[in-house]
Write a protein that holds these residues in place. Structure first.
Motif: not given
Length: 255
Positions: A61-87
């Motif tokens: 779990m420690e490795e997983i959490e470190k990996w998610v933390y490292k990718k946090a900015i990328w995750i927020f960018k992806q989530q923000n991108y989906f917020d701009t779309l119409d489905y």
């Protein structure tokens, strides 16, 4: 050794079914873990903004959490991108095409089989038919039945809580409507569009609560919105999400 493997297997099963999270500054990232035989860690952000982390079997779990933390900015960018779309929730029943189900996108896979049914596994719907031309009719029947079942399940605890203080009808109805997700008639008949099955659960809950509030206040006036806010304080966020889903050629502007 065998006991050790069984303990590991049980732990993986527990972790797989749990929603985990890390904190990144003032924000929180929730994610689901998927263990597999892959050798590297991977992250996927779905259109409903769900975060899935695929990891090798014995990753801590420690490795997983470190990996998610490292990718946090990328995750927020992806989530923000989906917020701009119409489905667009229109779809064609062809292998390789996709459809939204409870806000998540699933690929369609058609196979010729002796039996005819619909099943889903992972990120795909498997439509088994004797003839390919039967696929559309079979899937239409399946998703409408599934919609009535699933929306009713979501509505049940909400109507139960609402009923403690207010009188509500004992039956809800379903009907496809080109420009509405739901309706409450002057005679307090609650009607829901089965195409709600395509949008996220939180959006379905919003539509249900919206129509329940119309049992008390028929018009979209201040009393109605004050009452809706009392019953569902975050309804505006849910509505914004719902407005991104389109049916026919127009966005359903649900007030």
């Amino acid at each position: 050794m065998k006991l050790q493997k069984n303990v590991l297997k049980l732990q993986l099963q527990i972790n797989r079914n749990m929603l985990h999270f890390i904190e990144f500054g003032s924000k929180k990232i929730e994610f689901i873990i998927k263990y597999s035989t892959r050798k590297t860690l991977g992250i996927k952000v779905s259109p409903d903004k769900t975060v899935k982390v695929s990891v090798p079997l014995e990753t801590s779990m420690e490795e997983i959490e470190k990996w998610v933390y490292k990718k946090a900015i990328w995750i927020f960018k992806q989530q923000n991108y989906f917020d701009t779309l119409d489905y667009d929730i229109n779809y064609k029943i062809k292998s390789g095409y996709s459809i939204f189900y409870l806000g998540r996108q699933y690929k369609i896979n058609i196979e010729i089989s002796k039996k005819e049914d619909v099943s889903y596994l992972g990120n795909q719907f498997l439509i088994s038919v004797k003839k390919k031309e039967n696929a559309t009719q079979l899937f239409e029947k399946w998703w409408k039945e599934r919609a009535i079942q699933k929306i009713s399940e979501i509505a049940l605890p909400m109507t139960y809580r609402f009923e403690k203080n207010h009188q509500i009808p004992s039956i809800i109805y379903f009907r496809e409507m080109p420009t509405r997700w739901g309706s409450c008639t002057v005679k307090n008949k609650l009607i829901f569009n089965p195409r709600l099955i395509h949008v996220p659960k939180r959006c379905i809950e919003y539509v249900i609560m919206h129509e329940l509030c119309h049992l008390i206040h028929k018009h979209h006036n201040k009393d109605f919105f004050d009452f809706l806010t009392l019953k569902m304080p975050d309804w505006e966020k849910r509505k914004q999400r719902l407005d991104k889903y389109r049916q026919s050629k127009e966005i359903l502007n649900y007030k």
